[in-house]
Design a protein around this motif. Structure first.
Motif, PDB file in Angstrom:
ATOM      1  N   MET A  15       0.351  -8.005  -6.602  1.00  0.00           N
ATOM      2  CA  MET A  15      -0.907  -7.936  -5.862  1.00  0.00           C
ATOM      3  C   MET A  15      -1.653  -9.265  -5.898  1.00  0.00           C
ATOM      4  N   LEU A  33       2.210   1.863  -3.426  1.00  0.00           N
ATOM      5  CA  LEU A  33       1.220   2.421  -4.350  1.00  0.00           C
ATOM      6  C   LEU A  33       0.910   3.876  -4.041  1.00  0.00           C
ATOM      7  N   ALA A  34       0.862   4.182  -2.771  1.00  0.00           N
ATOM      8  CA  ALA A  34       0.469   5.542  -2.387  1.00  0.00           C
ATOM      9  C   ALA A  34       1.583   6.543  -2.636  1.00  0.00           C
ATOM     10  N   ARG A  91       0.817  -1.189   0.000  1.00  0.00           N
ATOM     11  CA  ARG A  91       0.000   0.000   0.000  1.00  0.00           C
ATOM     12  C   ARG A  91       0.863   1.255   0.000  1.00  0.00           C
ATOM     13  N   LEU A 113       1.683   8.220  -8.495  1.00  0.00           N
ATOM     14  CA  LEU A 113       1.046   7.090  -9.159  1.00  0.00           C
ATOM     15  C   LEU A 113      -0.474   7.214  -9.213  1.00  0.00           C
ATOM     16  N   GLN A 114      -0.987   8.226  -8.473  1.00  0.00           N
ATOM     17  CA  GLN A 114      -2.454   8.357  -8.436  1.00  0.00           C
ATOM     18  C   GLN A 114      -3.003   8.607  -9.829  1.00  0.00           C
ATOM     19  N   GLY A 115      -4.146   7.998 -10.060  1.00  0.00           N
ATOM     20  CA  GLY A 115      -4.796   8.258 -11.347  1.00  0.00           C
ATOM     21  C   GLY A 115      -4.237   7.406 -12.481  1.00  0.00           C
ATOM     22  N   THR A 116      -3.006   6.913 -12.278  1.00  0.00           N
ATOM     23  CA  THR A 116      -2.428   6.103 -13.352  1.00  0.00           C
ATOM     24  C   THR A 116      -2.901   4.669 -13.235  1.00  0.00           C
ATOM     25  N   PRO A 117      -2.922   3.963 -14.311  1.00  0.00           N
ATOM     26  CA  PRO A 117      -3.317   2.564 -14.233  1.00  0.00           C
ATOM     27  C   PRO A 117      -2.214   1.746 -13.535  1.00  0.00           C
ATOM     28  N   LEU A 118      -2.614   0.643 -12.969  1.00  0.00           N
ATOM     29  CA  LEU A 118      -1.692  -0.221 -12.247  1.00  0.00           C
ATOM     30  C   LEU A 118      -0.750  -0.909 -13.219  1.00  0.00           C
ATOM     31  N   SER A 153       0.566  -5.443 -10.524  1.00  0.00           N
ATOM     32  CA  SER A 153      -0.647  -6.244 -10.576  1.00  0.00           C
ATOM     33  C   SER A 153      -0.352  -7.692 -10.229  1.00  0.00           C
TER      34      SER A 153
END
Lengths: 334, 415
Positions: B83, B65-66, B62, B70-75, B80
């Motif tokens: 995850m 990712l945070a 987490r 990276l916000q708004g961008t695809p994973l 992935s």
């Protein structure tokens, strides 16, 4: 201690008396285990659900922030699982430890040290009395006795106190607590929704008490009562109940005021072998202290006659007749 | 309840418990409990650890990712994959936790089975269930007996509580001596020797007859307490020592020990060879001594009648339950006599022989007023029924010696 109990005898008695001591904490252990399993299963399925949702999202090229928020959800559910699991395990561990403490206490019956052994016996009587008092509904006395004797861990006070709460709520015409108890124990009480007359409520309270005991496999009478009855019978003789009270013994428990009344309807001891006790001294009459009959037919121990002899005469303590010491004849008991 | 048949009982031997087998019953349950405790411990540690690891792992992901923009961008594909693996791990771990816990169930139920196997779930009475059931009366008498017992054991507050809860009224006459004793005992618990000394002095004569050393012990404790006060108390202690004078003969050694300890007063008794004098056990011991002597003076035995009866029951109960089971098993319906008598003798030891019992050696029955013991001319004693049975042609021959005698010469005796 007046009554001789060998280690083997103590063990036999354990087998007969101590079932509730161990079974009741075991039932709690069982209950808490099942509750723990339920909690773990439930929280596990929550976690699984949230994770499944996350997996689904992953397969559809998600944006980072949606993944982050789902992850938060996973973290939350995992934390809840951890917390609930720890709590549940603590609870079930606690009841297992209680079982352990009780069995350890029971093991002490075979202690080599006489002080420890007689302490154990004293506690045994106190334990049974506490259970008896709880059954009678004398909760405060029972709690006080348990505390003073240091046996709080060893008696099933909680079970009876829970029962007391239920009974009291029933007396207030409330079914909520009782229903919770039913749910907790899956009993067969009926759900009462309408107003009932006092007799029905009385009956309900009795029914609850009866079911509660049966659920915990406790009979109608306390272990204390049953033990006491057996004990009184084992001591009771016809002399304890002679009309004129002449044969009472100051040391005999059954001759004492309250116990004399209690023992009346009980069977007497069975004595296959003779044993003679001198009325003057309370000592055994045997080859070391032979039984001697005075001319009036009353028998006393030789040693006692010696001790009451004055100027070669003896006075029969029961009839006050005076005889010569030499008039005493030896009797032979086979 | 089925009546107890008498005749053939003697043929049956009761199972004789072997000590080792009997001890086994506790050990057997304990073994299972220990196993469960071990499993809870292991499981608990494992559970906490695994979940900690998972939380840590997820926390790291987490955080990753945070971070940054990276916000708004695809994973990303890599993330992935990581995850997905994480998800699988979580599912596997928690499901295993659930099933591992389930596995403990069999150990738990084994505890219950061990209890069922080694202890009797049913306890039955010697007599019918309802024998003390004229609810009010007998139960009240039983409560009274318990109250009397509690007073005798020095558990006054418990006794008072029971009186209140059961609305029993106890004779003040009965209570009085116990109230006084309790007052003294409570003072002793607070290390106040005054009331006890007063009592001991006023009962001096009777205590001496008992060979009690209570008065001396009380003086000794006072002296010791002064010693514990340190060097300033030396004069007072010395002055108090005159109380030992009357006990000089009987307790010479103990007095010498105490006087000897004065030497170490300046240094401190705790560090001296006399440190044992400061033991707290002396206080517990004095309470016991006092209770014992006071009970003797009151004519009470240390064990209350209720205690003795209960202890007797502990011996009698398993024996009687055993016999009852055997009788029911063999469905014995033989001739029985005296259903108001126990079917078997209970051995309690000689200290419990309170009354004389004469069992006729011939008819093997206890004598009674209607069938009393008779002394024959030769001195042998048999029951009257036995005597009557032995009469042959107006004469009687003693079964134990060849003496022939007249039945009328038999003399009724009373033990």
């Amino acid at each position: 201690m007046a009554v001789q109990e060998s280690a083997a005898q103590l063990s036999m008695t354990l087998k007969v008396q101590e079932y509730p001591t161990l079974k009741v904490p075991y039932e709690t252990l069982n209950k808490r285990f099942r509750a723990a399993q339920k909690n773990i299963d439930r929280e596990t399925s929550h976690v699984t659900m949230v994770v499944a949702e996350l997996e689904k999202t992953l397969s559809s090229c998600p944006a980072v922030d949606s993944v982050v928020s789902l992850l938060d959800g996973v973290v939350e559910k995992l934390s809840v699982l951890k917390r609930k699991a720890v709590e549940s395990i603590q609870a079930e561990d606690e009841s297992a430890k209680l079982c352990k403490r009780r069995i350890e206490h029971l093991k002490e019956h075979s202690s080599d040290q006489p002080a420890a052994a007689s302490m154990w016996k004293r506690k045994r009587m106190d334990r049974m009395m506490v259970e008896h008092l709880l059954r009678c509904g004398y909760y405060n006395t029972a709690v006080k006795l348990a505390r003073q004797s240091g046996i709080e861990d060893l008696v099933n006070i909680e079970m009876f106190l829970t029962a007391k709460e239920v009974e009291e709520s029933l007396e207030r015409r409330e079914t909520a607590t009782c229903l919770a108890w039913c749910h907790d124990n899956k009993s067969r009480l009926r759900k009462m929704k309408d107003l009932l007359d006092p007799a029905r409520w009385r009956m309900l309270i009795q029914q609850f008490r009866y079911d509660n005991y049966r659920l915990h496999q406790l009979g109608n009478n306390s272990v204390f009562t049953l033990t006491l009855q057996a004990g009184l019978s084992a001591i009771k003789t016809p002399q304890c109940y002679k009309e004129d009270g002449s044969s009472k013994s100051p040391d005999c428990p059954v001759c004492s005021r309250s116990l004399n009344k209690l023992a009346q309807p009980l069977p007497m001891a069975h004595c296959a072998n003779s044993r003679l006790v001198c009325k003057i001294s309370g000592d055994v009459m045997n080859e070391n202290n032979p039984p001697m009959m005075l001319p009036n037919g009353y028998v006393y121990g030789y040693n006692s006659l010696l001790s009451i002899r004055q100027d070669d005469k003896v006075v029969c303590p029961r009839t006050k007749e005076v005889f010569h010491f030499s008039q005493a004849e030896k009797v032979y008991i086979m | 309840m089925p009546p107890w048949p008498r005749c053939s009982l003697m043929q049956w031997t009761l199972p004789s418990p072997q000590s080792e087998a009997a001890m086994e019953q506790c050990a057997s349950v304990e073994r299972e409990v220990d196993k469960v405790l071990q499993k809870f411990l292991t499981y608990g540690q494992h559970c906490e650890q695994s979940l900690e690891e998972l939380l840590h792992h997820v926390g790291q992901l987490r955080a990753e990712l945070a971070s940054a923009a990276l916000q708004g961008t695809p994973l990303s594909a890599t993330l992935s994959l990581v995850m997905s693996q994480c998800c699988r791990k979580i599912k596997d771990t928690v499901q295993k936790l659930a099933s591992d816990h389930k596995d403990i169930h069999s150990s738990v139920s084994r505890v219950g089975k061990a209890i069922d196997r080694n202890f009797d779930s049913e306890i039955c009475g010697v007599v019918s269930d309802a024998v003390w059931d004229s609810r009010e009366k007998q139960q009240q008498i039983l409560q009274m007996a318990i109250v009397e017992h509690l007073y005798q054991q020095g558990m006054l507050s418990v006794a008072e509580e029971l009186c209140q809860e059961s609305t029993l009224n106890v004779d003040l006459d009965f209570k009085q001596p116990f109230l006084e004793l309790n007052r003294i005992l409570e003072a002793l618990h607070e290390q106040d020797l005054g009331p006890a000394l007063e009592w001991a002095v006023s009962h001096r004569q009777r205590l001496l007859e008992l060979n009690s050393s209570l008065e001396f012990k009380l003086h000794r404790l006072h002296f010791i307490r002064l010693l514990a006060g340190g060097p300033e108390k030396q004069l007072e202690a010395l002055s108090y020592a005159r109380h030992f004078q009357p006990f000089a003969r009987l307790h010479q050694r103990e007095i010498q020990v105490m006087m000897g300890s004065l030497v170490y007063l300046r240094l401190g008794l705790e560090k001296s060879p006399y440190c044992h004098l400061l033991d707290n056990s002396h206080w517990a011991e004095i309470c016991e001594t006092f209770t014992r002597d006071a009970c003797s003076l009151l004519g009470l035995s240390v064990e209350s009648p209720l205690s003795v009866s209960f202890a007797s029951g502990c011996v009698a109960l398993p024996v009687l339950m055993n016999i009852k089971a055997v009788i029911e098993q063999r469905q014995c319906t033989g001739v029985w006599s005296h259903k108001d008598e126990l079917p078997i003798e209970i051995e309690l030891g000689m200290k419990c022989w309170y009354h004389s019992v004469f069992a006729c050696p011939i008819l093997r029955q206890q004598t009674s007023d209607s069938n009393p013991p008779i002394k024959l001319i030769c001195g042998h004693v048999i029951s009257r029924d036995a005597l009557n049975k032995l009469i042959n042609g107006g004469k009687l021959k003693c079964p134990y010696c060849p003496m022939e005698q007249n039945p009328a010469d038999g003399k009724r005796i009373i033990f």
